[in-house]
Write an enzyme that holds these catalytic residues in place. Structure first.
Site, mmCIF file in Angstrom:
data_model
loop_
_atom_site.group_PDB
_atom_site.id
_atom_site.type_symbol
_atom_site.label_atom_id
_atom_site.label_comp_id
_atom_site.label_asym_id
_atom_site.label_seq_id
_atom_site.Cartn_x
_atom_site.Cartn_y
_atom_site.Cartn_z
ATOM 1 N N LYS A 52 -63.154 0.784 15.580
ATOM 2 C CA LYS A 52 -63.821 2.090 15.709
ATOM 3 C C LYS A 52 -63.206 2.890 16.862
ATOM 4 O O LYS A 52 -62.989 4.103 16.748
ATOM 5 C CB LYS A 52 -65.323 1.899 15.943
ATOM 6 C CG LYS A 52 -66.070 1.399 14.705
ATOM 7 C CD LYS A 52 -67.502 1.000 15.025
ATOM 8 C CE LYS A 52 -68.210 0.489 13.777
ATOM 9 N NZ LYS A 52 -69.557 -0.029 14.038
ATOM 10 N N GLN A 96 -73.915 -2.038 18.135
ATOM 11 C CA GLN A 96 -73.344 -2.951 17.142
ATOM 12 C C GLN A 96 -74.300 -4.119 16.861
ATOM 13 O O GLN A 96 -74.787 -4.765 17.776
ATOM 14 C CB GLN A 96 -71.990 -3.486 17.648
ATOM 15 C CG GLN A 96 -71.249 -4.362 16.673
ATOM 16 C CD GLN A 96 -70.830 -3.630 15.407
ATOM 17 O OE1 GLN A 96 -70.434 -2.472 15.441
ATOM 18 N NE2 GLN A 96 -70.920 -4.301 14.277
ATOM 19 N N ASP A 119 -75.209 6.015 13.223
ATOM 20 C CA ASP A 119 -75.312 4.931 12.237
ATOM 21 C C ASP A 119 -76.349 5.263 11.158
ATOM 22 O O ASP A 119 -76.380 4.648 10.103
ATOM 23 C CB ASP A 119 -75.712 3.613 12.921
ATOM 24 C CG ASP A 119 -74.518 2.683 13.136
ATOM 25 O OD1 ASP A 119 -73.517 2.831 12.405
ATOM 26 O OD2 ASP A 119 -74.596 1.799 14.004
#
Length: 296
Positions: A52, A96, A119
């Site tokens: 990312k 994460q 997200d």
């Protein structure tokens, strides 16, 4: 049979985003800034976050990686999230997953500012998505929609079967494929571990989206000719003949199912690259909204 090439499409999207960022720089505007919080040393998570960060560099975004130890307390993580929520320089951030057992994942996701939740996991954003309102769509479902769109896969009136009901992929896809518009307008069946006679259901499907995490679960005898296959599964299967000692395998028996499919995603190189591309797209969207809020 057409391969739904996520690698190719994700590169196109990154090029489009790079062009947007160049325009911002030329106008003297702030470029998007994405932060990623990672707790512990999970190998797959570290690899994913590093990819990312590289993607951010490629398109010209700023990025920040926040690393916390495996023994980090829930309070420490919530404090860090509060800090990112209040940092005006950061447009969006992700935490994460998975998190260590001492941390309540739900509490953490709830703590993220919905305006920075790129997200798309916050209940406010999930609710807006369910109501067809403008919001952050979770990156993997967003990527699947984009693949269907760019390849012109017909979804209107089709029977879409989703395998797996996770909050990250299965559940949102069931909502998105049934929404008005394109891609959407399909009749959706959501299947899971308690579904009986799954072959009877999948064999009637025009589109199958599998997000189960069971290697080679979907066999050729479970699908009809002309089916569209989206394989979200990604599992490391030990293989001594492979240089890394494992191979990445999807939920679908690609070799045999591909002979019956009209469109199919490969693993790797299908949905995976799209997830990162759409996270960048969500970050670009977050930056635009951030600028609008500041202008008020």
């Amino acid at each position: 049979m057409t391969i739904l090439d996520g690698k190719k499409v994700s590169n196109q999207i990154k090029e489009e985003i790079t062009a947007e960022v160049k325009k911002m720089k030329a106008n003297g505007e702030k470029v998007p800034h994405l932060a990623a919080v990672i707790v512990g040393n999970d190998g797959a998570s570290l690899t994913y976050v590093a990819s990312k960060v590289r993607a951010c560099e490629r398109v010209g975004f700023e990025s920040t990686m926040v690393r916390l130890s495996n023994t980090c307390s829930e309070v420490e993580l919530l404090d860090k999230i509060e800090e990112l929520n209040n940092n005006d320089d950061i447009d969006g951030f992700i935490v994460q997953l998975p998190l260590p057992p001492q941390i309540n994942t739900q509490k953490v996701l709830m703590a993220v500012d919905p305006n920075k939740d790129v997200d798309g996991f916050h209940p406010m954003n999930f609710g807006k998505m369910a109501l067809d309102m403008s919001t952050f769509i979770p990156a993997t479902p967003f990527g699947i929609l984009e693949l269907l769109d760019r390849y012109g896969v017909e979804t209107d009136g089709k029977h879409t079967v989703i395998i797996g009901r996770s909050h990250i992929v299965g559940r949102p896809m069931s909502i998105l494929m049934g929404r008005k518009g394109f891609p959407g307008n399909s009749t959706v069946t959501l299947t899971h571990s308690h579904t009986k006679n799954i072959t009877q259901i999948t064999s009637q499907a025009d589109i199958i989206i599998s997000a189960l995490g069971t290697p080679n679960f979907l066999k050729a005898e479970m699908v009809k000719d002309g089916v569209v296959i989206i394989d979200v599964g990604i599992t490391r299967v030990p293989d001594e003949t492979a240089s890394r000692g494992y191979v990445i395998t999807g939920d679908v028996d690609f070799e045999n199912v591909s002979k019956k499919a009209s469109f199919i995603t490969p693993v790797p190189g299908g949905v995976g690259p799209m997830t990162i591309a759409m996270l960048l797209k969500n970050t670009l969207l977050a930056r635009e909204r951030h600028m609008r809020r500041k202008a008020k």
